[in-house]
Design a protein around this motif. Structure first.
Motif, PDB file in Angstrom:
ATOM      1  N   LEU A 246       0.827  -1.208   0.000  1.00 19.41           N
ATOM      2  CA  LEU A 246       0.000   0.000   0.000  1.00 19.41           C
ATOM      3  C   LEU A 246       0.860   1.257   0.000  1.00 19.41           C
ATOM      4  CD1 LEU A 246      -2.792  -1.046   2.542  1.00 19.41           C
ATOM      5  CD2 LEU A 246      -3.001  -0.861   0.058  1.00 19.41           C
TER       6      LEU A 246
ATOM      7  N   LEU B  76       2.212   1.839  -3.424  1.00 15.50           N
ATOM      8  CA  LEU B  76       1.146   2.323  -4.300  1.00 15.50           C
ATOM      9  C   LEU B  76       0.722   3.749  -3.978  1.00 15.50           C
ATOM     10  CD1 LEU B  76      -1.122  -0.874  -4.463  1.00 15.50           C
ATOM     11  CD2 LEU B  76       0.297   0.059  -6.300  1.00 15.50           C
TER      12      LEU B  76
ATOM     13  N   MET C 153      -0.712   4.851  -1.133  1.00 12.40           N
ATOM     14  CA  MET C 153      -1.944   4.968  -0.364  1.00 12.40           C
ATOM     15  C   MET C 153      -1.795   5.917   0.818  1.00 12.40           C
ATOM     16  SD  MET C 153      -4.322   3.177  -1.787  1.00 12.40           S
ATOM     17  CE  MET C 153      -5.492   2.980  -0.462  1.00 12.40           C
TER      18      MET C 153
ATOM     19  N   LYS D 160      -6.877  12.556  -3.808  1.00  7.03           N
ATOM     20  CA  LYS D 160      -6.764  11.120  -4.086  1.00  7.03           C
ATOM     21  C   LYS D 160      -8.102  10.470  -4.427  1.00  7.03           C
ATOM     22  CE  LYS D 160      -4.557  10.067  -0.223  1.00  7.03           C
ATOM     23  NZ  LYS D 160      -3.755   9.293   0.750  1.00  7.03           N
TER      24      LYS D 160
ATOM     25  N   PRO E 116      -9.989   3.878  -3.079  1.00  9.60           N
ATOM     26  CA  PRO E 116      -8.568   3.557  -2.868  1.00  9.60           C
ATOM     27  C   PRO E 116      -7.901   3.075  -4.151  1.00  9.60           C
ATOM     28  CG  PRO E 116      -9.912   2.664  -1.096  1.00  9.60           C
ATOM     29  CD  PRO E 116     -10.872   3.160  -2.138  1.00  9.60           C
ATOM     30  N   TRP E 117      -6.686   3.512  -4.380  1.00  3.77           N
ATOM     31  CA  TRP E 117      -5.857   3.182  -5.529  1.00  3.77           C
ATOM     32  C   TRP E 117      -6.448   3.692  -6.847  1.00  3.77           C
ATOM     33  CZ3 TRP E 117      -6.122   0.277 -10.056  1.00  3.77           C
ATOM     34  CH2 TRP E 117      -4.902   0.086 -10.711  1.00  3.77           C
TER      35      TRP E 117
ATOM     36  N   GLN F   7      -4.962  11.378  -8.109  1.00  6.81           N
ATOM     37  CA  GLN F   7      -4.608   9.958  -8.232  1.00  6.81           C
ATOM     38  C   GLN F   7      -5.482   9.319  -9.307  1.00  6.81           C
ATOM     39  OE1 GLN F   7      -5.519   7.325  -4.926  1.00  6.81           O
ATOM     40  NE2 GLN F   7      -3.641   6.169  -5.275  1.00  6.81           N
TER      41      GLN F   7
ATOM     42  N   GLY G 164      -3.703   4.360  -9.412  1.00  8.19           N
ATOM     43  CA  GLY G 164      -2.477   4.083  -8.687  1.00  8.19           C
ATOM     44  C   GLY G 164      -1.337   5.049  -8.942  1.00  8.19           C
ATOM     45  N   TYR G 165      -1.480   5.911  -9.939  1.00  9.71           N
ATOM     46  CA  TYR G 165      -0.449   6.893 -10.252  1.00  9.71           C
ATOM     47  C   TYR G 165      -0.915   8.287  -9.836  1.00  9.71           C
ATOM     48  CZ  TYR G 165       1.763   3.294 -13.153  1.00  9.71           C
ATOM     49  OH  TYR G 165       2.361   2.142 -13.595  1.00  9.71           O
TER      50      TYR G 165
END
Length: 293
Positions: A19, A22, A24, A37, A41-42, A71, A74-75
């Motif tokens: 995480l 990545l 997070m 973000k 998530p991700w 975000q 993931g980037y």
């Protein structure tokens, strides 16, 4: 139970480490632009970006201002919405901001082209030679001749009448400038093959077909660049790439006349470096973007 405890700790550490890699746990620093973000998530804003890139950027611009980081799958991408800020950012030293690694990855993903050592320097040197000064005079003349072929070929008829077509200003300008620029760079159909008028007609038809397919690719480009294309569009993007590799291939380009010195020199330099022909074909697709990049 004692045996499983270290295993559980190791798994937990692996998950937390993953995480962390990545991003997070990434947080905005005091000297950074706003960081958003998203709620997923991700994935972040990948779905919103894929749905409508323009609307998403307008929404983030209104929320965060001219510069912000979001975000996406993931980037983390930082967007600069004020064009007057581009110059100072581009001129920033490589110690603080280096575009080369990202550029290589982007070119590979979008054009399928793997750059060579000192490729950017060769591109810059050749562009200075053929697209500035005396070289620009030659290119301008080729551009004007092709513009004349595209814009005035249908003015006048056997009855002395003019044919008029209605189109949107942006689409018409985009169409004509793109096609004339393509013909000025990649050359024309040889007159000896079909005769002068038939060769000009072929250039008009062929360049229009290329423009039609390029518009499809252009619309996919932003989401392709950020790796958020849905499966159906990924297949279409791959089809279009292969189409351009074929249409702009070295073999087909070298059969034309009036090829620009810029294109000829790029081919010669990469051939001398031992670049395989299929990769040169991919460069031919990337080449016009490389001029501006």
């Amino acid at each position: 139970m004692a045996l499983f405890f270290p295993i559980i700790l190791a798994l937990l550490a692996s998950v937390i480490g993953g995480l962390y890699l990545l991003g997070m746990f990434r947080k905005r620093r005091s000297d950074e632009p706003p960081l958003d973000k998203g709620t997923i998530p991700w994935l972040g804003y990948a779905l919103d970006f894929r749905k409508s890139t323009s609307n998403f950027l307008q929404k983030m611009h209104k929320k965060h201002g001219d510069i912000f980081t979001v975000q996406i799958a993931g980037y983390y991408f930082t967007f600069v919405m004020d064009p007057l800020s581009f110059g100072p950012i581009i001129k920033e030293s490589k110690a603080n901001l280096d575009f080369e690694e990202f550029a290589r990855e982007l070119v590979s993903r979008v054009f399928g082209y793997q750059s060579v050592t000192h490729g950017h320097k060769m591109l810059e040197k050749s562009s200075t030679k053929h697209l500035m000064g005396d070289g620009l005079v030659v290119m301008t003349q080729a551009m004007m001749e092709n513009l004349q072929n595209l814009m005035v070929h249908n003015i006048g008829s056997s009855k002395g009448e003019r044919e008029w077509h209605q189109d949107g200003l942006f689409n018409y300008s985009y169409n004509v400038v793109f096609r004339a620029g393509y013909l000025a760079l990649y050359g024309n159909e040889p007159a000896k093959n079909k005769g002068k008028e038939k060769a000009k007609e072929f250039d008009r038809t062929h360049s229009d077909e290329l423009f039609y397919e390029f518009r499809k690719y252009d619309q996919l480009f932003p989401r392709l660049a950020y790796s958020v294309l849905p499966p159906k569009d990924k297949i279409e993007a791959e089809r279009l790439k292969r189409l351009f590799w074929n249409m702009l291939s070295v073999k087909k380009t070298l059969q034309k006349e009036n090829i620009s010195g810029w294109i000829g020199e790029q081919h010669q330099q990469r051939a001398e470096q031992g670049m395989p022909e299929h990769m040169q074909d991919r460069f031919m697709f990337f080449a016009p973007v490389g001029i501006s990049g």
